[in-house]
Design a protein around this motif. Structure first.
Motif, PDB file in Angstrom:
ATOM      1  N   UNK A 168      11.451   6.288  -5.053  1.00  0.00           N
ATOM      2  CA  UNK A 168      10.288   5.977  -4.207  1.00  0.00           C
ATOM      3  C   UNK A 168      10.540   6.437  -2.781  1.00  0.00           C
ATOM      4  N   UNK A 175       0.042   7.147  -3.276  1.00  0.00           N
ATOM      5  CA  UNK A 175      -0.807   6.034  -3.713  1.00  0.00           C
ATOM      6  C   UNK A 175      -1.649   6.429  -4.924  1.00  0.00           C
ATOM      7  N   UNK A 222      -1.734   5.049  -9.060  1.00  0.00           N
ATOM      8  CA  UNK A 222      -2.912   4.603  -9.819  1.00  0.00           C
ATOM      9  C   UNK A 222      -3.135   5.489 -11.038  1.00  0.00           C
ATOM     10  N   UNK A 255       8.164   1.463 -13.596  1.00  0.00           N
ATOM     11  CA  UNK A 255       8.406   1.675 -12.164  1.00  0.00           C
ATOM     12  C   UNK A 255       9.212   2.948 -11.925  1.00  0.00           C
ATOM     13  N   UNK A 308       5.901   2.801   7.911  1.00  0.00           N
ATOM     14  CA  UNK A 308       5.157   2.262   6.776  1.00  0.00           C
ATOM     15  C   UNK A 308       5.907   2.486   5.467  1.00  0.00           C
ATOM     16  N   UNK A 309       6.442   3.674   5.298  1.00  0.00           N
ATOM     17  CA  UNK A 309       7.229   3.933   4.087  1.00  0.00           C
ATOM     18  C   UNK A 309       8.464   3.025   4.033  1.00  0.00           C
ATOM     19  N   UNK A 321       7.281  -0.371   2.949  1.00  0.00           N
ATOM     20  CA  UNK A 321       6.925  -0.304   1.525  1.00  0.00           C
ATOM     21  C   UNK A 321       8.200  -0.424   0.678  1.00  0.00           C
ATOM     22  N   UNK A 322       9.206   0.344   1.031  1.00  0.00           N
ATOM     23  CA  UNK A 322      10.484   0.278   0.312  1.00  0.00           C
ATOM     24  C   UNK A 322      11.112  -1.111   0.424  1.00  0.00           C
ATOM     25  N   UNK A 333       6.650  -3.423  -9.970  1.00  0.00           N
ATOM     26  CA  UNK A 333       5.509  -2.594 -10.368  1.00  0.00           C
ATOM     27  C   UNK A 333       4.229  -3.082  -9.692  1.00  0.00           C
ATOM     28  N   UNK A 380       4.192  -2.301  -5.872  1.00  0.00           N
ATOM     29  CA  UNK A 380       3.861  -0.899  -5.610  1.00  0.00           C
ATOM     30  C   UNK A 380       2.368  -0.627  -5.813  1.00  0.00           C
ATOM     31  N   UNK A 381       1.812  -1.202  -6.871  1.00  0.00           N
ATOM     32  CA  UNK A 381       0.394  -0.978  -7.149  1.00  0.00           C
ATOM     33  C   UNK A 381      -0.484  -1.539  -6.038  1.00  0.00           C
ATOM     34  N   UNK A 399       0.209  -1.970  -2.892  1.00  0.00           N
ATOM     35  CA  UNK A 399       0.319  -1.119  -1.709  1.00  0.00           C
ATOM     36  C   UNK A 399      -0.512   0.146  -1.882  1.00  0.00           C
ATOM     37  N   UNK A 400      -0.389   0.756  -3.058  1.00  0.00           N
ATOM     38  CA  UNK A 400      -1.148   1.976  -3.334  1.00  0.00           C
ATOM     39  C   UNK A 400      -2.642   1.700  -3.243  1.00  0.00           C
ATOM     40  N   UNK A 401      -3.051   0.576  -3.805  1.00  0.00           N
ATOM     41  CA  UNK A 401      -4.480   0.249  -3.807  1.00  0.00           C
ATOM     42  C   UNK A 401      -4.988  -0.028  -2.394  1.00  0.00           C
ATOM     43  N   UNK A 437      -3.855   1.233   0.344  1.00  0.00           N
ATOM     44  CA  UNK A 437      -3.895   2.534   0.992  1.00  0.00           C
ATOM     45  C   UNK A 437      -5.131   3.329   0.573  1.00  0.00           C
ATOM     46  N   UNK A 438      -5.371   3.394  -0.720  1.00  0.00           N
ATOM     47  CA  UNK A 438      -6.523   4.159  -1.216  1.00  0.00           C
ATOM     48  C   UNK A 438      -7.835   3.514  -0.771  1.00  0.00           C
ATOM     49  N   UNK A 498      -2.346   3.550   6.771  1.00  0.00           N
ATOM     50  CA  UNK A 498      -1.030   2.915   6.870  1.00  0.00           C
ATOM     51  C   UNK A 498      -1.181   1.389   6.842  1.00  0.00           C
ATOM     52  N   UNK A 543      -2.117   0.104   3.366  1.00  0.00           N
ATOM     53  CA  UNK A 543      -0.970  -0.050   2.466  1.00  0.00           C
ATOM     54  C   UNK A 543      -0.223  -1.344   2.777  1.00  0.00           C
ATOM     55  N   UNK A 564      -3.944  -4.197  -8.403  1.00  0.00           N
ATOM     56  CA  UNK A 564      -4.777  -3.175  -7.765  1.00  0.00           C
ATOM     57  C   UNK A 564      -5.951  -3.823  -7.038  1.00  0.00           C
TER      58      UNK A 564
END
Lengths: 455, 455, 455
Positions: free
Chosen positions: A57, A88, A92, A150, B259-260, B263-264, B291, B294-295, B297-299, B301-302, B321, B324, B344
């Motif tokens: 990641x 991101x 998804x 993951x 931000x990354x 996230x990590x 899992x 991560x989802x 955060x991705x959601x 962001x999107x 940013x 996320x 999500x």
């Protein structure tokens, strides 16, 4: 050469620490030659996926920094946007479609395990239940589903990260993100199923690709190549007289940081691809992989260092960074079987390849902003072929045909997709926007508003 | 949907690696269905705290980079100073007072475990002895004291990191650091004891907050809100005609890196909060949490990506940013029970909240430089309420009243503290210093002396 | 003080998570008081090396960012080049020569284990075979060879990283890299063998240096000091009237990031140096080390914060960063035995030392660009002496004489090497190149081509 390096170290360890009185005196010594319990094996394997996964990641940040450092300052905010958005979207898309396409567990939509699988299963990924017991775990003898999902997701996202650098500074945001969706939902998982899902490359061609020199890196490279061809070079990059206009990256400290991040993340990428560490053999193999991965990166870096000094009379930092990355890509198809010396050789050749491939691409007027195609495609092919040097289970024929099949599939599908996207709404920023920089033109913001010289 | 995703992967794993001859031939197979030994459980649990802890420690760097990227270049050195200093002060304050206030182990200064604990114990944190054995370990059935202390400390420090961003560019260094001391020694640990120390919110209100949407994030948000109100907005931020003056961050590459990093680090934050990984159920749960985190955060962001495109016709990178991050905050109260789809949804709503909360705060003329209040307070409340969507043990009443109790406590105490600090020596830099930038005015140095345009 | 901190946390843990039905109901509880199996111990120990090793590898990025942030912008690309190259060269040199020199396993070229080892064995490092079993593992009772090699390599590379900062902005690339080769192939491993390889400092002087305040940090410091003396200060640094010309670093955000990276990596550096975590005592000790390491860093940072405020009336961010690093170096010789309070004291004194040592070096007209000598040499000596405060196995005499022996060896050999390199082709860039900046002069590129003010 000695084979028992650690005995003396054991002595040193005792000398370095206080006597662990509790261990020697209060507790019975562990029974020699006892396996980890089946629970422990499950935990160790899952833990490898989790630690490996978070390291991979982290590579998403590495790509973002590398690319952000190698584009001009007027495109940095856009490059950041693309990188966080692609990661991101990959998360998804891989959940929605990719994971089961890649691991159909025998439920192939086209093909079978025996005759060769070609297209996996459709359906969203499902985690195992909360608080499973041995009996209710999806795969008690191995590892938790969530950890596997993951880990595998991060490989899919890596593929997309590779593309964004090559096409930087001129591609529009949304067409790029739509491409990323199809890449991570369909293109990557389908071809990955052919090998890692137990499909036809795995069962019929004996294809070997331990951690993805082909399955991940060359795939990103092929998709990028198709895009770079359709997109065309940046304005002014190739003068009509054949001169190549250098467009130096805006922040080489950031690019170097990105390279170090990728180097670190690669231990998870290759080490985690052992897929198990619950036995003596597995954890020793993971250790070999860590050591070999590091050596290949170092060798790629040093090769580019020396070669650019010789060829140009000056060391080229961006080549050194890409040399290290090429070393990493080169060892990825087989990080386990090489000796440290062979890892050095394989990585060094990767570094050499990059130094020659970058100007070659420029001669072909294919504009790859960060060198993604030399690093991930060229060194990826080299690494996949190099498996035959150290792993007798690999055949040059099986490797070559698999590289070709994956390459043709990914390149053609990507090309078609880029052409469609171009036809629908265009993929390239206007000339005006490109000259102004995508940051101001598309995002209405600057990455470094306080610094940039008036242009 | 299949439930045995990993069987085929197991096959792929075998195909990917050399035959592990040693395992199959030389060694007996592990006995099926055997627990990890009690020693191994202790080690696994401690290891989760150590790995989780260093990942959360890394979030301190994430906050520093995020905030350093979002302030103007004339305040970057000060923002770096505040961030490294607050982390250091938190480490000392939590040792000196905080840890035992938060985990009184029944020795409540006010209240009891049965009737409800309100104020924990006073006394410095003490690690267990060097080289403990089973019999001398503080809690042999669970994990090492040092690993727990290390992990919990990092949560305390995170709370302080949240505050520094909101108050940037105008607060004086020392009053801020004094506030940090009280926040990390008293405010955070006291309210955290109410839930995680087994206090009255835990025992009497059935409050559920897995990893701290309320206990950590909203607490940082409330403290920041109180500070922002007392401090007032930056000079020129809100014109008398109601216009909001944009003050763009100086380094969006740095903000993206931050931000990354966050996230990590959040995999440690949420994953480590399972507090155990020595059984099949625990490690599978940690995997689910990775899992889901991560989802979300991705959601987030999107969601911010799409929403800013729709609302403003342009994607806003800083919103992406923060989207996320809001996704991450939102899933933090319950990262275990949601399905990936629910993760999500929860994360995406977090992203939407940020996009609306940022301009709302501006309308209220509350100047939050980096969006810490929308991300950590607003999304923190949302995440805490969202627990009821997926965990039937949570009640909307219990969640709401707990959010309110924590909010009132932290907001009021912080407000009083800020007012006192204002009364004693002032908390705000002089107008002259603010315009010159805190770097030159307070520190006598510039973060980027070679770059910044003459202003 | 309570000794059972974790019992209440255990309660909190249950409250925070769903009931783990599987564990309590379906599975038998683990047998109390059972050892990890011998396989599990092997895996745990190897895993500690792998995780510790990747954290220490990450320190290479930390040094690069710290140094890149503290040099002027015209030398940043060169500093990046030096850092990635030195790490790569160290990887090759340590494999080729260093590892067996450092761990001769009794096969001393000069000396014996009994009478005292002085010079180790020559020969390249060899990993254990692929897929070893218990019987074929190099050291089944302990850990995998690859994990040990990987971990130890990173310490060697750290030593070289220390040197690059001190000599920045004026040393030529290739002579520096040649020095790095000899440092990592010979100088570091030889002296490290005296302690960690079981050599004469270990067996005859009772020298204690847990993770390398002397063996790693002071060694880097001595090599840097020798180089700085031979090289001379940067042009204009010391005016003829005795005034010291400040040459501010170009990017304090980057320098802060580097410090956070080093702080994070240090958990691997010190924690991994426990060299084992397969027993209750070992993992509890690793936990203590994490907590103490963090405390010492925090204390060093706060000490420099307060002291610069008092001495100069302004906080100095670069001193705070170096204070944190000095705290880390100080605790490195003994991170296990101190209480948290003693870790605070030891780290704080490290921070104080830096604040005084930096101007002292300037008085001596020794130009250390990033403060590497105060941090790594001065605090390294302090930390090595401080072992006697908390570990009764250490003697002040044994520590002092070992510090002196290592210091004389490294300083003299380095001095000779620098003089030879100076004699052969020169080590210093031309005055013209130094003024123009090494980036343009030696590399033909700029790190920040879009930002830098015309000079």
């Amino acid at each position: 050469m000695k084979t028992k390096h650690l005995l003396t170290l054991g002595v040193a360890a005792v000398a370095m620490t206080l006597p662990l009185a509790g261990f020697a005196q209060d507790d019975p010594a562990p029974v020699p030659g006892t396996d980890a319990s089946s629970d422990s094996i499950f935990i160790f394997n899952s833990l490898l996926f989790l630690v490996g996964g978070f390291l991979v990641m982290w590579m998403a940040a590495g790509f973002a920094m590398l690319e952000g450092g190698l584009v001009r300052s007027k495109n940095v905010a856009m490059q950041m946007t693309k990188n966080i958005a692609l990661f991101s979207i990959a998360a998804i898309a891989y959940w929605l479609i990719g994971y089961n396409l890649m691991y159909p567990l025998g439920n192939w939509s086209v093909g079978t395990d025996e005759t060769g699988g070609y297209l996996g299963a459709f359906g969203v990924a499902v985690l195992e239940a909360v608080g499973v017991s041995r009996d209710t775990a999806d795969d008690y003898g191995y590892a938790s589903t969530g950890s596997d999902f993951f880990f595998q997701l991060m490989f899919c996202a890596t593929t997309a990260s590779i593309v964004s650098g090559a096409l930087a500074e001129r591609i529009k945001l949304w067409p790029f993100l739509i491409f990323v969706f199809f890449l991570t939902a369909l293109i990557y998982p389908i071809q990955a199923s052919w090998k890692w899902g137990g499909g036809f490359l795995d069962t019929q061609f004996g294809f070997l690709d331990f951690a993805g020199s082909t399955v991940v890196h060359s795939v990103g490279g092929w998709a990028a190549l198709a895009g770079a061809i359709i997109l065309g070079p940046r304005i002014g990059k190739y003068a009509s007289d054949g001169k190549v206009q250098p467009m130096p990256g805006s922040n080489l400290a950031l690019a170097t940081l990105g390279t170090f991040i990728l180097w670190l993340g690669w231990f998870g990428f290759n080490g985690g691809s052992q897929l198990a560490m619950g036995t003596v053999g597995d954890v020793a193999d993971v250790s070999r992989i860590f050591a070999n991965t590091n050596m290949a990166a170092a060798a790629g870096s040093v090769a580019a260092l020396i070669l650019t000094q010789i060829m140009y009379g000056k060391v080229d930092l961006t080549m050194v960074l890409n040399g290290a990355l090429a070393g990493l890509v080169s060892i990825t198809a087989e990080p386990l079987t090489p000796t440290l010396f062979m890892a050095l050789v394989i990585g060094a050749i990767g570094g050499v390849i990059v130094v020659f491939a970058v100007p070659l691409l420029d001669k072909l007027k294919i504009d790859d902003v960060v060198g993604a195609i030399p690093v991930h495609l060229c060194a990826g092919i080299w690494g996949t072929l190099a498996v035959v040097l150290t792993n007798s289970d690999a055949t040059i024929g099986g490797q070559l045909i698999s590289i070709a099949i994956v390459g043709v599939f990914v390149f053609v599908v990507s090309l078609v997709l880029w052409v469609i996207l171009k036809g629908i709404g265009g993929i390239r920023a206007s000339e005006e926007d490109e000259i102004a920089g995508l940051d101001v033109a598309e995002l209405g913001m600057e990455a470094y508003p306080d610094f940039t010289k008036a242009s």
